[in-house]
Design a protein around this motif. Structure first.
Motif, short mmCIF file in Angstrom:
data_model
loop_
_atom_site.label_atom_id
_atom_site.label_comp_id
_atom_site.label_asym_id
_atom_site.label_seq_id
_atom_site.Cartn_x
_atom_site.Cartn_y
_atom_site.Cartn_z
N GLU A 72 -7.44 10.84 3.86
CA GLU A 72 -6.09 10.31 3.67
C GLU A 72 -5.50 9.83 4.99
O GLU A 72 -4.83 8.79 5.05
CB GLU A 72 -5.19 11.38 3.05
CG GLU A 72 -3.81 10.89 2.66
CD GLU A 72 -3.84 9.82 1.58
OE1 GLU A 72 -2.90 9.03 1.51
OE2 GLU A 72 -4.83 9.77 0.81
N TYR A 100 0.83 -1.21 0.00
CA TYR A 100 0.00 0.00 0.00
C TYR A 100 0.87 1.25 0.00
O TYR A 100 0.67 2.17 -0.80
CB TYR A 100 -0.92 0.01 1.23
CG TYR A 100 -1.55 1.37 1.46
CD1 TYR A 100 -2.67 1.77 0.75
CD2 TYR A 100 -1.00 2.28 2.38
CE1 TYR A 100 -3.24 3.03 0.93
CE2 TYR A 100 -1.54 3.53 2.57
CZ TYR A 100 -2.67 3.91 1.85
OH TYR A 100 -3.21 5.16 2.03
N TRP A 101 1.85 1.29 0.90
CA TRP A 101 2.68 2.48 1.02
C TRP A 101 3.54 2.69 -0.23
O TRP A 101 3.75 3.81 -0.68
CB TRP A 101 3.57 2.39 2.26
CG TRP A 101 2.82 2.66 3.53
CD1 TRP A 101 2.57 1.78 4.53
CD2 TRP A 101 2.21 3.89 3.92
NE1 TRP A 101 1.84 2.38 5.53
CE2 TRP A 101 1.61 3.68 5.18
CE3 TRP A 101 2.10 5.15 3.33
CZ2 TRP A 101 0.93 4.68 5.86
CZ3 TRP A 101 1.42 6.15 4.00
CH2 TRP A 101 0.84 5.92 5.24
N ARG A 106 1.20 4.11 -2.72
CA ARG A 106 0.68 5.43 -2.35
C ARG A 106 1.74 6.52 -2.50
O ARG A 106 1.42 7.67 -2.81
CB ARG A 106 0.18 5.41 -0.89
CG ARG A 106 -0.55 6.68 -0.48
CD ARG A 106 -1.90 6.76 -1.16
NE ARG A 106 -2.48 8.10 -1.10
CZ ARG A 106 -2.31 9.04 -2.02
NH1 ARG A 106 -1.55 8.81 -3.07
NH2 ARG A 106 -2.91 10.21 -1.91
#
Length: 864
Positions: free
Chosen positions: A340, A221-222, A225
């Motif tokens: 967010e 995910y990071w 992102r």
């Protein structure tokens, strides 16, 4: 009816329940190996290795206590606290470049005491200097205690931790348990809780196991992102000067501002923190016109059961990257920031360091700026140490160092302190004028959002097309030879030739490799350069230009008389151009310590290459210059000596002591101070015995003066050294013309090398003939350790003992001499020493490193 048996059963059940709540204590076996560092700890250890030492990660915790205070009870309480929580007595050595946690056995925790009236500059300086004094992670400790007595019932207690051992939640546990233990100590009890404390080593093991397991969704995910994200270019003209120094600006807010912001948050399903974070995004959006950037915020792991009640570092960084495109007003921006933050919190347990490692070169820009260079927060009320019988008030000790380029904070009203907004900035990344503009904009936005009805529109500064917001600073041209030298280092360590503009990260570089690159570049250019410098100047062209400029600055330095301005934490080194002092300067520089070196003008050129020290003119025979040099420094390492004028050496010690204030004082003495012991095996605490040489008597006199002036626990350390060998002109001179000069000259001439006289040492009967010796680098490690951790007495710094027959044989071999080694025709006392000296106290720091054996150092000295 409840019986005594029922009460006892209930108490036992409660004790067991508390033990279960604290988590199981798993006994580790040797097969498990050393405990690793947590990800957050590893980042701090790595920053120290990169050269970002000093007080950056110091955590001062100070409380003013008015009322009856029992210092002995507090000392017992503090010792009990450290005994219970292993992380407070853990150090962080490394093997093959990989750090590990090493828990030290429990021991009494010293509480240094000082006296200064409340509110005076002297009291402020004592607290500031103690909070700014660096820690050494390799050998600890990670906690220091200072008690400043203002009046019989007025004290300030300062506990300074290294951040590697605590976070904000840990300070609350420390304060609560210290208060309980202090109360128990007043009543004659130890105050140990019924359950064992959770162990931070287990926390780190679990975190590492989870990061290395199948839970890759969070990391994925990071990575997705933050793909394409770049560090925010801060507004305004780029300031000149080094990075890392912090400045803080504050502005008052109207009463009720925080409550108004909470109300706004409730109407948008957001917390006060999220509203303040959104205000930071809005301030930078308006100031820069950038709609895509990251702000980092702190997140805690303390929501997990195993971290409750745990003293240690349980924090992580969340990188918040909302889409700000077209956000026309604050409510619209707030909604995007809120969403967010909620997404980020779902993956808050993924260590940010693992994310940075996955991002690689994309985690920094071409100037070395990190992806997360801006932060925002709403700090909680300061923790206080609330001890029985006293009125406690938190004492703020401002930090001089900046962890981020820019930070936005909202401080709520507390006691007499009103609400205010705060901007903290790195003076090497942001100008003071721009910081004041940002503070005013942040304060206006918070006030308007909290008090004015309706949506607050966003007014974005648009940069004209083709014109950068901040002019790029051109990289100065470096000489071709210098660029090629850096290219060669890159090629050797990275495995491929980079070219002048090859990027360190894109070539496969990483933080630990940057440390090795910096070491090689320091050696080649003779200029200060750290791993952080490699990250900032990532190409051979940029690194060569920076190194050339630093080399020019160093060449232009000339010693002057000591002034009044002294950097916090500065150590004075006398004899900085001598064989011992030069190595001490190198060791201090490697640890990032500010240094003031006392030198004679004609010897200034002998200051070691790559050491960025303040040079002050002085001489042992000039008492005034000694007093001036010692003024204002935090520690003294006295390594200078005349060798031939005992009265000058004694007078010099008297002058230094007359200017000494609170702080460590290390005196480099000699084993000659033992005189001529009647035993062959000399313990460190052995008394001096006649006869003493004039040199040894002067050393002994200086030792006694220092220890008497400092008193018990006064921070004084006497380090007794034998013959010192190392690659330095002064030490080479001693080899050729000093005590061993006759052996050297005979071997050079090709004549017989006659060993020093031998004979039994009465009454021991020992017939060994040789010399104790120490490598100058090992001696420097031991001396600097004593400056950081005073021994309050005398210890030996002996690396080993070598027989004269063996040493002379190696000398002849290295010189290629035809000389024969012959015993002395007459018995006698031997050359210098006939004794072997123990050195247990500093053994770990004297441990031989590659190239520090006596054969290698002898060969190195002969090559010079």
């Amino acid at each position: 009816m409840t019986t005594a048996q029922d009460i006892a059963r209930q108490q036992e059940l409660l004790r067991r329940a508390r033990g279960r709540a604290a988590g199981p204590r798993t006994e580790r076996t040797a097969a498990d190996g050393p405990a690793p560092l947590s990800h957050a700890q590893h980042r701090m250890w790595l920053m120290e290795r990169l050269g970002h030492a000093g007080a950056l990660y110091n955590v001062p915790f100070a409380t003013r206590l008015r009322g009856p205070f029992d210092a002995e009870a507090f000392g017992r309480a503090l010792t009990g606290l450290v005994r219970r929580h292993e992380v407070l007595r853990t150090c962080y050595p490394h093997a093959d470049g990989e750090p590990y946690q090493k828990v030290s056995p429990p021991a009494p925790v010293p509480v240094r005491t000082a006296t200064a009236p409340a509110g005076t500059e002297e009291a402020r300086r004592l607290l500031h200097d103690e909070a700014a004094r660096p820690f050494g992670l390799a050998d600890g400790p990670v906690l220091r205690a200072l008690l400043v007595r203002h009046a019989p019932e007025d004290h300030t207690v300062l506990l300074t931790f290294h951040h590697i051992a605590v976070d904000g939640g840990a300070l609350e546990i420390v304060a609560r348990e210290l208060a309980d233990r202090y109360r128990a100590a007043l009543n004659g009890r130890d105050g140990d809780p019924a359950h064992e404390a959770p162990r931070y080593t287990e926390f780190a093991r679990r975190e590492r196991a989870a990061a290395g397991g199948p839970g890759g969704a969070g990391l994925a995910y990071w990575t997705e992102r933050l793909a394409g994200a770049r560090p925010l270019e801060l507004p305004g003209p780029a300031p000149e000067g080094p990075r890392g120094a912090a400045r803080v600006l504050t502005a008052p807010l109207p009463p009720g501002t925080a409550d108004g912001l909470r109300s706004v948050g409730r109407s948008h399903r957001a917390t006060l923190f999220t509203v303040v974070l959104a205000a930071a995004f809005a301030t930078l959006l308006e100031a820069t016109g950038e709609e895509d950037f990251v702000i980092g915020c702190a997140s805690s792991h303390r929501d997990r059961a195993e971290a409750r009640g745990l003293v240690g570092l349980c924090v992580n960084t969340l990188a918040v990257r909302p889409d700000l495109t077209g956000a026309g007003d604050f409510p619209a921006l707030l909604g995007r920031v809120r969403d967010e933050v909620l997404r980020a919190q779902q993956h808050r347990h993924v260590p940010f360091d693992a994310v940075v490692e996955r991002l690689g070169a994309a985690a920094r820009d071409g100037a070395g700026n990190p992806l997360v260079g801006v932060t925002a927060d709403v700090p909680g009320r300061p923790v206080v140490l609330d001890l029985d019988g006293t009125a406690a008030t938190a004492v703020e000790i401002p930090s001089d160092t900046a962890k981020f380029g820019l930070g936005f904070f909202l401080e709520e009203a507390s006691g007499d302190a009103p609400e205010r907004c705060v901007v903290q900035y790195d003076t090497g990344r942001l100008s003071g004028e721009t910081a004041r503009e940002l503070l005013a904009a942040f304060a206006e936005l918070l006030t308007t959002v909290a008090t004015a009805p309706g949506a607050r529109p966003l007014v974005v500064r648009r940069t004209p097309a083709g014109a950068p917001a901040r002019p790029e600073s051109p990289v100065p041209e470096a000489a071709t030879a210098s660029v090629r030298a850096v290219e060669a280092v890159f090629a050797d360590l990275l495995g491929q030739r980079p070219g002048p503009d090859g990027d360190f990260f894109l070539l496969g570089g990483h933080s630990l490799l940057a440390v090795r690159v910096a070491e090689r570049l320091r050696e080649h250019f003779g200029a200060p350069f750290t791993g952080l410098d490699v990250l900032e100047h990532r190409t051979p062209r940029a690194a060569a230009a920076a190194l050339e400029e630093r080399a020019r600055q160093r060449a232009a330095r000339r010693p002057g008389r000591a002034g009044t301005a002294v950097r916090a934490g500065t150590t004075l080194v006398t004899g900085g151009t001598g064989g011992v002092g030069a190595f001490v300067l190198r060791e201090l520089a490697a640890r990032g310590r500010p240094v003031r070196a006392l030198v004679r003008p004609e010897s200034a050129h002998l200051v070691p290459e790559g050491v960025d020290a303040e040079l002050v003119e002085g001489d042992l025979a000039d008492a005034e210059s000694l007093r001036a040099a010692a003024g204002g420094v935090s520690a003294v390492i006295h390594a200078a000596c005349t060798f031939t004028s005992p009265e000058v050496d004694v007078a010099a010690m008297r002058a230094l002591l007359s200017a000494r204030r609170e702080g460590p004082f290390v005196f480099v003495s000699s084993v000659d101070a033992y005189g001529m012991p009647s035993v062959a095996d000399v313990a460190e605490d052995a008394p001096s015995e006649e006869p003493l040489s004039s040199y040894g008597r002067a050393k002994l006199d200086c030792e006694r003066m220092l220890l008497a002036a400092a008193g018990p626990r006064g921070g004084a350390s006497v380090v007794r050294a034998p013959i010192v060998w190392g690659a330095h002109p002064r030490l080479r001179d001693q080899l050729r013309w000093g005590a061993t000069g006759a052996l050297y000259q005979a071997a050079r001439a090709g004549g017989p090398v006659v060993l020093p006289p031998s004979g039994a040492l009465p009454p021991s009967g020992d017939t060994w003939s040789g010399a104790p010796w120490v490598h100058a680098a090992a001696l420097a490690r031991a001396v600097v350790h004593c400056a950081e951790h005073p021994v309050d007495g005398a210890v030996n710094a002996v690396g080993g003992h070598v027989a004269w027959s063996e040493w002379a044989g190696e000398l002849v071999r290295l010189l290629g001499s035809p000389s024969a080694v012959a015993p002395s025709p007459e018995p006698g006392p031997g050359l210098l020493h006939r004794h072997r000296y123990r050195a247990e106290a500093l053994a770990g720091h004297l441990a031989e490193r590659p190239g520090e054996d006596w054969r290698s150092v002898l060969a190195e000295m002969l090559r010079g």
